[in-house]
Design a protein around this motif. Structure first.
Motif, short mmCIF file in Angstrom:
data_model
loop_
_atom_site.label_atom_id
_atom_site.label_comp_id
_atom_site.label_asym_id
_atom_site.label_seq_id
_atom_site.Cartn_x
_atom_site.Cartn_y
_atom_site.Cartn_z
N LEU A 9 0.90 -1.07 0.14
CA LEU A 9 0.12 0.08 -0.05
C LEU A 9 0.84 1.30 0.02
N PHE A 10 0.58 2.01 -0.78
CA PHE A 10 1.49 3.42 -0.89
C PHE A 10 0.58 4.60 -0.59
N ASN A 11 1.18 5.54 -0.19
CA ASN A 11 0.82 7.10 0.17
C ASN A 11 -0.89 7.15 0.88
N ALA A 45 14.37 1.74 -1.48
CA ALA A 45 13.15 2.78 -1.76
C ALA A 45 12.33 3.24 -0.62
N ALA A 46 11.97 2.14 0.06
CA ALA A 46 11.07 2.49 1.01
C ALA A 46 11.61 3.25 2.10
N LYS A 47 12.98 3.29 2.28
CA LYS A 47 13.61 4.02 3.23
C LYS A 47 13.74 5.58 2.90
N ILE A 48 13.58 5.86 1.55
CA ILE A 48 13.76 7.35 1.08
C ILE A 48 12.56 7.65 0.39
N SER A 49 11.40 7.05 0.45
CA SER A 49 9.93 7.36 -0.09
C SER A 49 9.35 8.79 0.38
N GLY A 50 8.49 9.23 -0.27
CA GLY A 50 7.80 10.29 0.19
C GLY A 50 6.93 10.35 1.75
N THR A 97 6.58 16.00 -3.69
CA THR A 97 6.71 14.94 -5.08
C THR A 97 7.19 13.94 -4.86
N ASN A 98 7.95 13.45 -3.80
CA ASN A 98 8.75 12.42 -3.60
C ASN A 98 7.78 11.15 -3.25
N VAL A 99 6.28 11.32 -3.29
CA VAL A 99 5.41 10.43 -3.19
C VAL A 99 5.60 9.37 -4.47
N LEU A 100 6.13 9.91 -5.45
CA LEU A 100 6.21 9.06 -6.65
C LEU A 100 7.42 8.00 -6.74
N THR A 101 8.34 8.22 -5.42
CA THR A 101 9.34 6.78 -5.46
C THR A 101 8.77 5.52 -5.27
N ASN A 102 7.80 5.19 -4.45
CA ASN A 102 7.50 3.86 -4.23
C ASN A 102 6.70 3.24 -5.69
#
Lengths: 204, 578
Positions: A125-127, B273-278, B247-252
């Motif tokens: 799940l994201f965001n 990636a999950a460590k630096i995600s939005g 904008t970092n919401v795009l990482t994942n």
């Protein structure tokens, strides 16, 4: 008999659990049906929620345009995201105007459903979907290895745990720090079902 | 905004400023204006650092008004990085202030006869150009603190750091934000090097005594801006996703898609990636007393930025954007947000484009200068740039130069400019834009996802392969138009999905200028901008052979989907065939 670890955490712990969801949690569910089946029938989401809030879907890393036709097989990874910004957000939106920009990684197979059976799926799940779907997944439960829980306990000691609600394994109270020993020792690769209730301190 | 401020930095007896009417440039703003001036007045074959190049700084058509999101600034010139036309775009306060001071653009011309460094102060009373060599090699944060002490807390500043003074290809121009920090950058294409070549360290603006620009039809304007803001706030992207995670919401999502360039475009997924995600970044920022939701200029209602505090809770930098987190993070194998934030601060302080520098460090890692994942090594390399060591100057010249110097084949650039955070093998349509845009590899060149509502080029079947060429063309046209308004490109999502929000934007422009623009006029504007830019590049020596991605994208399979870039050259050549 499956081992069940029951936890009660404060509602704002959901943010902390976000990384779990981003990396993916293992759920056991019926496989062989469509993504739509899994989300609505098994997870309990409404068709309207699927239509309006889940804007981007990946099945095994491939972008999905039609969740009613994409079949979830045993061992699949399913990732769900809310609305995303920018051109890429629009590009990955299911069935969107810009879908052709990512056609190289679009799920194109239109398989018929196979006979359904119990299986495993990694759910990511994201965001915006973490606070919205996360509590549902926590309550139904997901599977976790001892190694993963050790890391978790290590990273989130102290006030992350709700002191008013004891951690229980198979209905018996246990100490958080001793969780690993209580359940997994010596096999840290074994999975157990973890169910989490989010609830504020009733005495406040 | 009925006048231009032309400053001849090479005039006899020292720099001379003159205010002139906008003339043939009347009605233009932002990118339309910068590209028109460069196309009309700059010899396409001139040296980008020479006296014949011009640096054009233009607020958008709606900047300086009460219209939300109208604070983008366009900076144009012939690019020292690409050799072609350039428009670099930034947020921050300068666009609003410059517009309220009445200028459609500042145009820096000529070149000083010696290495004197100047600061330019502009307020309601006029323009003052002062030599000030005490500013030499000051990094942006120190410089802005000095300017604040000198000009007060109402000032807004455009400045270059040491990279601009050294005229490096990755040099940016910093714009101060609402807190008077130099955090917003016109980053791409080496515009900071052109400002450095003009001998200008800082342009200080103060609009005290000036008011908001007045619309021709105040009532209609007010009504339209209300609908506009309501539309932006109601949309899940502009009203929820961007404010919550930036904008970092795009990482994942990019990572899940296998389109997240990792280890210098070697792989499409990053295990960290999950460590630096939005999501992780927002949690870290708020837990340290920073902000995960913050605007970059007054009048921003989306507020996709934030503030990043260090472990002790002290301000370190603004919230690093997705492109920065990717460039210095996954692209270099670094999964530590604190390291990435330090690199972001150093880039801002020295005046460097974060995309170019992240890509450059990735190439340097490929060359073996340091290992992938070596965060402290990356910090050391960026510091070399700020110090101007020979190695630092090579790195500060960008990924293409660094690749040549160290004999690296996998160099992710188009027209000499580093590629942003979307692998074109996974998202091939973006590869079409990277290859063909006039700007060098640039994700924002085809960013305005509003082609459907603008009906640019008619309706395209999204599921047909040929749609990629047509969509890229339409996106580039729509983007050029929006870049001319001064509006932030993030508005595009709301206008794509909500016709009434798009109509509100048209109504805002029409009410402000007393016009009756239609969507067709907006499309025509975008086309005219691109036409100017294409012609300039053609005269500068660009051919269709420059509208290509590097060979490795066609040959090397990108994991996990094992795809290569498949769009044919002859199809790329059709992008501008309208």
């Amino acid at each position: 008999m499956e081992k069940i670890l029951s936890l009660t955490l404060k509602p704002d712990s959901l943010k902390t659990l976000s990384r779990f969801f981003q990396q993916g949690v293992l759920i056991k569910t019926l496989v062989g049906g469509s993504i739509q089946d899994l989300l609505i029938r098994d997870l309990g989401l409404t068709p309207e929620y699927l239509e309006t809030r889940i804007q981007t879907i990946f099945l095994n890393g491939k972008a999905v345009d039609d969740p009613a036709r994409a079949i979830v097989r045993d061992g699949a990874t399913l990732a769900l995201s809310g609305a995303m910004p920018g051109l890429v957000g629009a590009t990955f939106r299911r069935g969107g105007t810009y879908a052709s920009l990512r056609q190289a990684i679009t799920l194109t197979a239109t398989e018929e459903p196979v006979s359904e059976r119990e299986g495993q799926v990694i759910l990511k799940l994201f965001n915006l979907l973490v606070p919205e779907i996360g509590p549902l997944v926590l309550a139904k439960g997901f599977w976790i290895t001892g190694k993963e829980l050790d890391t978790f306990v290590e990273n989130y000691p102290g006030n992350f745990w709700a002191p008013w609600a004891p951690v229980q394994v198979a209905g018996k109270d246990v100490d958080v720090q001793a969780l690993g020993k209580t359940i997994w020792s010596p096999n840290k690769e074994e999975t157990v079902l973890i169910k989490i209730t989010l609830r504020p301190n009733p005495s406040l | 905004m009925d006048k231009l401020l032309r400053i001849n930095m090479g005039a006899d007896g020292g720099p001379k400023a003159s205010e002139v009417p906008v003339g043939n440039y009347a009605g233009m703003g932002g990118r339309a204006l910068t590209s028109a001036v460069v196309a009309n007045e700059v010899p396409p074959t001139c040296h980008p650092l020479g006296e014949d190049n011009k640096l054009v700084i233009a607020p958008g058509m709606l900047s300086g008004t009460t219209a939300a999101m109208s604070g983008r600034l366009s900076i144009g010139c012939k690019s020292p990085l690409t050799g072609g036309i350039k428009e670099a775009n930034a947020g921050g306060q300068p666009a609003q202030v410059l517009a309220r001071l009445g200028y459609a653009a500042i145009i820096l011309e000529g070149k000083p006869k010696d290495d004197t460094l100047y600061k330019i102060f502009i307020n309601k009373d006029g323009v003052k150009i002062t030599p000030d060599n005490s500013l030499k090699m000051l990094p942006n944060y120190d410089l802005v603190a000095k300017m604040k002490a000198e000009y007060g807390d109402k000032m807004t500043c455009l400045s270059i750091g040491p990279a601009g003074e050294m005229k490096l290809g990755a040099a940016s121009i910093a714009c101060t934000d609402m807190e008077q920090r130099p955090t917003r950058h016109a980053g791409r294409g080496g515009v900071g090097a052109v400002m450095g070549a003009k001998g200008v360290k800082a342009i200080i603006l103060d609009d005290t005594g000036k008011t908001m620009r007045a619309p021709k039809d105040p009532e209609k304007f007010k009504e339209a801006t209300k609908i506009w803001v309501k539309g932006l706030q109601a949309h899940p992207v502009t009203g929820q996703g961007l404010p919550a995670y930036g904008t970092n919401v795009l990482t994942n999502v990019l990572n899940e898609a296998g389109g997240y360039p990792t280890y210098n475009f070697k792989e499409g997924r990053f295990s960290g990636a999950a460590k630096i995600s939005g999501e992780a970044q927002a949690e870290l920022e708020t837990s340290r007393g920073g902000l995960a939701t913050h605007g970059c200029h007054r009048g921003c209602v989306i507020r996709c930025s934030g503030t990043f505090n260090d472990k002790d809770g002290h301000y370190l930098t603004k919230q690093p954007e997705y492109e920065t987190v990717w460039a210095h993070g996954g692209n270099c194998g670094i999964d530590d947000l604190d390291v990435i934030a330090q690199l972001d601060f150093l880039d801002d302080n020295y005046g460097l484009d974060t995309i170019e520098m992240g890509a450059t460090i990735g190439v340097a890692m490929e060359a073996g200068l340091i290992k992938f994942g070596d965060g402290q090594g990356a910090i050391k390399l960026i510091k070399e740039v700020g110090q101007g060591t020979p190695l630092g100057r090579i790195l500060g010249s960008g990924a293409a130069v660094t690749g040549k110097v160290f004999g690296v084949e996998r160099v992710p650039v188009v027209k000499g400019q580093a590629m942003p955070a979307y692998d074109p093998r996974a998202v091939q349509g973006i590869g079409v834009t990277y290859a063909t845009t006039t700007q060098g590899a640039d994700h924002t060149a085809g960013y305005a996802v509003a082609t459907n509502i603008l009906n640019v080029g008619g309706q395209v079947d999204p599921l047909k392969p040929e749609g990629q060429i047509e969509l890229s063309r339409n996106l580039q046209i729509a983007t050029a138009a929006i870049d001319s308004t001064g509006m932030c490109l993030f508005i595009a999502f709301a206008i794509m999905d909500q016709p009434e929000t798009f109509q509100a934007l048209l109504d805002i422009i029409n009410a402000f200028y007393g016009l009756s623009l239609t969507a067709d006029d907006v499309t025509a504007l975008g086309k005219s901008v691109l036409k100017n830019e294409r012609e300039f590049n053609f005269k500068a020596g660009f051919t269709k052979e420059q509208d290509r991605l590097p060979d490795f994208f066609k040959k090397e399979l990108l994991a996990p989907h094992n795809v290569t870039f498949k769009v044919k050259d002859e199809d790329l050549d059709q992008v501008f065939n309208w």
